[in-house]
Design an enzyme around this catalytic site. Structure first.
Site, PDB file in Angstrom:
ATOM      1  N   HIS A 137       0.825  -1.209   0.000  1.00 35.73           N
ATOM      2  CA  HIS A 137       0.000   0.000   0.000  1.00 35.73           C
ATOM      3  C   HIS A 137       0.859   1.258   0.000  1.00 35.73           C
ATOM      4  O   HIS A 137       0.347   2.342   0.264  1.00 35.73           O
ATOM      5  CB  HIS A 137      -0.946   0.010   1.208  1.00 35.73           C
ATOM      6  CG  HIS A 137      -1.694  -1.266   1.394  1.00 35.73           C
ATOM      7  ND1 HIS A 137      -1.244  -2.272   2.220  1.00 35.73           N
ATOM      8  CD2 HIS A 137      -2.831  -1.729   0.822  1.00 35.73           C
ATOM      9  CE1 HIS A 137      -2.088  -3.295   2.170  1.00 35.73           C
ATOM     10  NE2 HIS A 137      -3.051  -2.998   1.321  1.00 35.73           N
TER      11      HIS A 137
HETATM   12 FE1  FES Z   1       0.099  -1.935   3.749  1.00 34.95          FE
HETATM   13 FE2  FES Z   1       2.696  -2.363   4.078  1.00 34.95          FE
HETATM   14  S1  FES Z   1       1.758  -0.602   3.312  1.00 34.95           S
HETATM   15  S2  FES Z   1       1.081  -3.739   4.440  1.00 34.95           S
END
Ligand code: FES
Length: 172
Positions: A137
């Site tokens: 993410h």
């Molecule tokens: Fe979501 Fe690492 S940014 S698990």
């Protein structure tokens, strides 16, 4: 009686004030909750640091998690200490994250939802802050594992560890 059996015995003894039927029905649950012998054996990991030259990093497994051990160069240490982390999301000085400045020991699991960030292996992208990048993410960590951008709420976790001597690291 080995340690596992002794611990199970003590846990069962702790339940002995309950009705016998309840205590008996508890046994399979308590027994199944106890760590298996192989997991117990991995509760402490000993690492010989002698072959890990400055600039090198190794990954060891501890309690099912990757632990990243990096032998920091003087330049790495300068870079990690030359910043003021007071305005970071999870303010933490480099000194607070290490026991010995030349050894950075952290759990290689993103604190957002548990992906394994990139940046530990040679050639992997290191994100916008020259450390680690979680592609799940988009969390960016600096070279000391401090979260700088993205959804992760905390810095990479530091596992319990100690140095037995100059070349022996104990994790756990
Ligand atoms: Fe979501 Fe690492 S940014 S698990």
């Amino acid at each position: 009686m080995n340690d596992v059996e002794r611990r199970d015995f003590l846990e069962i003894a702790g339940w002995s004030g309950l009705a016998a039927g309840a205590a008996l029905s508890t046994w399979p649950l308590v027994h199944s909750l106890g760590p298996s012998a192989d997991v117990q054996a991995l509760s402490t990991v000993r690492i010989d640091l002698a072959p890990i030259a400055p600039g090198m990093a190794v990954t060891v497994m501890w309690r099912g998690k990757p632990v990243w051990i990096r032998h920091q160069t003087p330049e790495d240490i300068t870079r990690a200490t030359a910043v003021d982390p007071s305005r970071y999301r999870d303010p933490e000085t480099y000194a607070a994250r290490v026991q010995r400045p030349e050894w950075l020991v952290q759990i290689g699991v993103c604190t957002h939802l548990g992906c394994i960030p990139l940046g530990q292996k040679p050639g992997e992208t290191k994100g916008d802050y020259g450390g680690y990048f979680c592609a799940c993410h988009g969390s960016h960590y600096d070279s000391a594992g401090r979260i700088r951008k993205g959804p992760a709420p905390r810095n990479l976790e530091i596992p319990p560890h100690r140095f037995e001597d100059d070349t022996t690291l104990i994790i756990g």
